[in-house]
Motif scaffolding. Sequence first.
Motif, PDB file in Angstrom:
ATOM      1  N   MET A  65      -8.098 -32.399  20.427  1.00 28.87           N
ATOM      2  CA  MET A  65      -6.764 -32.140  20.959  1.00 28.87           C
ATOM      3  C   MET A  65      -6.337 -30.711  20.654  1.00 28.87           C
ATOM      4  O   MET A  65      -6.536 -30.221  19.560  1.00 28.87           O
ATOM      5  CB  MET A  65      -5.785 -33.147  20.330  1.00 28.87           C
ATOM      6  CG  MET A  65      -4.312 -32.883  20.598  1.00 28.87           C
ATOM      7  SD  MET A  65      -3.900 -32.659  22.321  1.00 28.87           S
ATOM      8  CE  MET A  65      -4.586 -34.137  23.006  1.00 28.87           C
ATOM      9  N   ILE A  66      -5.783 -30.048  21.677  1.00 33.47           N
ATOM     10  CA  ILE A  66      -5.374 -28.669  21.481  1.00 33.47           C
ATOM     11  C   ILE A  66      -4.002 -28.655  20.805  1.00 33.47           C
ATOM     12  O   ILE A  66      -2.974 -28.731  21.448  1.00 33.47           O
ATOM     13  CB  ILE A  66      -5.278 -27.942  22.839  1.00 33.47           C
ATOM     14  CG1 ILE A  66      -6.626 -27.971  23.538  1.00 33.47           C
ATOM     15  CG2 ILE A  66      -4.841 -26.508  22.630  1.00 33.47           C
ATOM     16  CD1 ILE A  66      -6.580 -27.509  24.964  1.00 33.47           C
ATOM     17  N   ARG A 114       7.018 -37.997  34.421  1.00 33.77           N
ATOM     18  CA  ARG A 114       6.120 -36.888  34.725  1.00 33.77           C
ATOM     19  C   ARG A 114       6.878 -35.775  35.437  1.00 33.77           C
ATOM     20  O   ARG A 114       6.401 -35.203  36.423  1.00 33.77           O
ATOM     21  CB  ARG A 114       4.938 -37.359  35.573  1.00 33.77           C
ATOM     22  CG  ARG A 114       4.172 -38.514  34.938  1.00 33.77           C
ATOM     23  CD  ARG A 114       3.057 -38.997  35.805  1.00 33.77           C
ATOM     24  NE  ARG A 114       1.943 -38.090  35.774  1.00 33.77           N
ATOM     25  CZ  ARG A 114       1.247 -37.728  36.841  1.00 33.77           C
ATOM     26  NH1 ARG A 114       1.551 -38.214  38.020  1.00 33.77           N
ATOM     27  NH2 ARG A 114       0.239 -36.885  36.750  1.00 33.77           N
ATOM     28  N   ARG A 144       1.679 -43.391  22.327  1.00 40.95           N
ATOM     29  CA  ARG A 144       0.346 -43.414  22.929  1.00 40.95           C
ATOM     30  C   ARG A 144       0.418 -43.886  24.390  1.00 40.95           C
ATOM     31  O   ARG A 144      -0.278 -43.371  25.269  1.00 40.95           O
ATOM     32  CB  ARG A 144      -0.572 -44.334  22.108  1.00 40.95           C
ATOM     33  CG  ARG A 144      -1.947 -44.581  22.695  1.00 40.95           C
ATOM     34  CD  ARG A 144      -2.803 -43.342  22.727  1.00 40.95           C
ATOM     35  NE  ARG A 144      -4.156 -43.613  23.189  1.00 40.95           N
ATOM     36  CZ  ARG A 144      -4.982 -42.678  23.641  1.00 40.95           C
ATOM     37  NH1 ARG A 144      -4.607 -41.425  23.685  1.00 40.95           N
ATOM     38  NH2 ARG A 144      -6.203 -42.997  24.042  1.00 40.95           N
ATOM     39  N   ASP A 149       1.535 -41.135  26.530  1.00 39.61           N
ATOM     40  CA  ASP A 149       0.413 -40.201  26.761  1.00 39.61           C
ATOM     41  C   ASP A 149      -0.433 -40.681  27.938  1.00 39.61           C
ATOM     42  O   ASP A 149      -0.764 -39.916  28.842  1.00 39.61           O
ATOM     43  CB  ASP A 149      -0.489 -40.123  25.523  1.00 39.61           C
ATOM     44  CG  ASP A 149       0.155 -39.343  24.380  1.00 39.61           C
ATOM     45  OD1 ASP A 149       1.199 -38.714  24.595  1.00 39.61           O
ATOM     46  OD2 ASP A 149      -0.412 -39.388  23.273  1.00 39.61           O
ATOM     47  N   VAL A 150      -0.794 -41.961  27.911  1.00 45.60           N
ATOM     48  CA  VAL A 150      -1.632 -42.526  28.975  1.00 45.60           C
ATOM     49  C   VAL A 150      -0.902 -42.462  30.313  1.00 45.60           C
ATOM     50  O   VAL A 150      -1.496 -42.181  31.357  1.00 45.60           O
ATOM     51  CB  VAL A 150      -2.040 -43.974  28.634  1.00 45.60           C
ATOM     52  CG1 VAL A 150      -2.819 -44.600  29.790  1.00 45.60           C
ATOM     53  CG2 VAL A 150      -2.885 -44.007  27.366  1.00 45.60           C
ATOM     54  N   SER A 202       0.832 -40.220  31.336  1.00 44.60           N
ATOM     55  CA  SER A 202       0.724 -38.866  31.887  1.00 44.60           C
ATOM     56  C   SER A 202      -0.331 -38.784  32.982  1.00 44.60           C
ATOM     57  O   SER A 202      -0.317 -37.867  33.799  1.00 44.60           O
ATOM     58  CB  SER A 202       0.339 -37.869  30.776  1.00 44.60           C
ATOM     59  OG  SER A 202       1.241 -37.925  29.711  1.00 44.60           O
ATOM     60  N   LEU A 203      -1.266 -39.726  33.005  1.00 44.43           N
ATOM     61  CA  LEU A 203      -2.287 -39.765  34.058  1.00 44.43           C
ATOM     62  C   LEU A 203      -1.676 -40.022  35.431  1.00 44.43           C
ATOM     63  O   LEU A 203      -2.299 -39.751  36.453  1.00 44.43           O
ATOM     64  CB  LEU A 203      -3.291 -40.887  33.786  1.00 44.43           C
ATOM     65  CG  LEU A 203      -4.362 -40.684  32.715  1.00 44.43           C
ATOM     66  CD1 LEU A 203      -5.094 -41.993  32.472  1.00 44.43           C
ATOM     67  CD2 LEU A 203      -5.345 -39.601  33.138  1.00 44.43           C
ATOM     68  N   PRO A 218       1.191 -31.821  24.198  1.00 49.51           N
ATOM     69  CA  PRO A 218       1.587 -32.917  25.075  1.00 49.51           C
ATOM     70  C   PRO A 218       1.670 -34.294  24.416  1.00 49.51           C
ATOM     71  O   PRO A 218       2.197 -35.225  25.006  1.00 49.51           O
ATOM     72  CB  PRO A 218       0.484 -32.914  26.132  1.00 49.51           C
ATOM     73  CG  PRO A 218      -0.723 -32.423  25.388  1.00 49.51           C
ATOM     74  CD  PRO A 218      -0.213 -31.438  24.391  1.00 49.51           C
ATOM     75  N   GLN A 219       1.124 -34.437  23.202  1.00 46.93           N
ATOM     76  CA  GLN A 219       1.095 -35.774  22.598  1.00 46.93           C
ATOM     77  C   GLN A 219       2.506 -36.217  22.201  1.00 46.93           C
ATOM     78  O   GLN A 219       3.187 -35.538  21.433  1.00 46.93           O
ATOM     79  CB  GLN A 219       0.233 -35.762  21.340  1.00 46.93           C
ATOM     80  CG  GLN A 219      -1.247 -35.674  21.613  1.00 46.93           C
ATOM     81  CD  GLN A 219      -2.020 -35.856  20.317  1.00 46.93           C
ATOM     82  OE1 GLN A 219      -2.373 -36.956  19.945  1.00 46.93           O
ATOM     83  NE2 GLN A 219      -2.255 -34.776  19.640  1.00 46.93           N
TER      84      GLN A 219
END
Lengths: 251, 339
Positions: free
Chosen positions: B1-2, B91, B220, B223-224, B226-227, B281-282
């Motif tokens: 993860m960045i 989003r 979490r 996060d998902v 975000s797809l 983004p997390q």
Amino acid sequence: MTSIEVSELTVQLKGRVALDGIDLSVEAGELVAVVGPNGSGKSTLLRAIAGDVEPVSGAVSINGDPILGLPPDTAAARRSFLEQEHVKIAGFDVRSVVGFGAYISDGVTEPSDRVEGAMARAGVTDLADRRFEELSGGEQRRVSIARVLCQNAPVVLLDEPTDSLDLGHAHAVMRTARDEAASHKIVVSTSHDLNIASQHATRMVLLHRGRIARSGTPASVLEPKLLSEVYGVTVTVITHPTTGSPVVVSG
Amino acid sequence: MITRHSLPSILIVGGLFTIAAVVLGVSVGSTTVSFATALEVMLDHLLPGDLDTSAQADAIVWGIRMPRVLVALLAGAILGVAGTVLQGALRNPLADSQLVGLSAAASVGALSGYWIGYASSGSTVAILLGAAAGAVGAQAVWWLARRVGGEPTRFILVGIGMGLGLAALVATASIAIHDPRIPDVTFWFFGGLGAANWTVVAVVGFFAVVTVGGLFPFARMLDVLSLGHNAASHVGLNVGRVSAGALAFVGLGVGATVGAIGVVGFVGLVAGRVAFSTVGPQHRLAIPASAFTGAIFVALADTIGRVGGRGFEVPIGLITTVLGGAYLVYLITTRRLAV
């Protein structure tokens, strides 16, 4: 044993019949390429197998159980799905995006091995630390394929997986799909490229106006007269000098 | 993860900035109290033993300003987290509780509390009714959006429509009723912290714990999400349940802040953007980061509003709107925000 059973499937989208009485059985080990002209129902068939669209009549079952109406986590354990539309996601690196494929395993198993394995199979390990939105369209497509592989479902549905890919990567993706099928899974993939499909698929299903025009080995489906009728252009089918697979050329 | 950030580092840095905002907030005002005196008063109340502080300083710092600063921090934390969750779930980098109509829906509930006479400004009943209306409003927007497809854009459009209609209703009612128990129209559009007291601190604090604590487990899943709704559903996320659950907490928290301090705009947008651009983004990191950012933003805006007017108090929402608007223009003109 993994299986897909599509029986008498009729789907209407916005009042138009998109699929008309489709019957299809697929067994483990098969890589099925669904081909056909624009609007023939390829994506709708995949979405129906994924459980995304409610049919007017007929049913789709995976391993004997109807897929429609399953809770998302239960459905995700049975099939993974590469959507036709490209994913738009910002900020996350490739490893994280691929890891989303292991979502239903969060907290159950250590997903890192699966993520690394899926990236390796899709050939995107070298992109692992890059941000998803900074990749080219083709690279993003391959990362999305890695996400689908990471889900590790017995049925893999790929809607235009070679879209945006160069020739080399398109063949690489189809080889990966064939390897997935060979590991006792089912892969169903739509494609506009008849030649790539014929080179890798164990079976082709040609759709025309929502019906199956023909289903069988690539050699039996890629028949010039049939293709000319379905696509509305004159084609010639030759044999690939090395692989022996049929090659379609226009004219 | 960045990301170079971790949860402990966010808590430490956010905590230090929050303490600084508190000391600043209780020190400045119509009567200036030195930072040292302000700290003494605070330590006198927080630590055992008795420090030699003046009664006047104690009344100003602890009796008047501290509850006001704490309400600002708690409400800001709620609004900040709400913005982050809405931006993630929808989003959309511009999503904010005011944009999607939740603030206006909560205003109807809080105004009803004042109107029927059970509540005075900032009282518990107004906060509770605001929270209830916020939660109901969130579910109403979600339900209406789902009837037409459920995509985030439809949710936002339905929310804008509902919000504008309800805001007009609240404005009309607050102008027409002329009841001294009901805050004037400024409160419903630009907020106000004049009624903050220790009871309000406790009630808003409860909702801050419920909202932030309730939304953190969604990290979490967000996060998902975000797809995109389709892909997230295909990897096994129950998009409907996650969206409805997160929105319920967002509506509840935002509603409580509206009952306590009125409608204060741009906090969620600013806090969400700052959090995502700072910690990545997390949501596991962005939620606490936006809680601190929102808290500090609202506390500083209140401090500016108290000292910036030279004899009158500038409504807090005007400060957040001016600063938030400028930040938005900065983001767009520097191409830091894809719209």
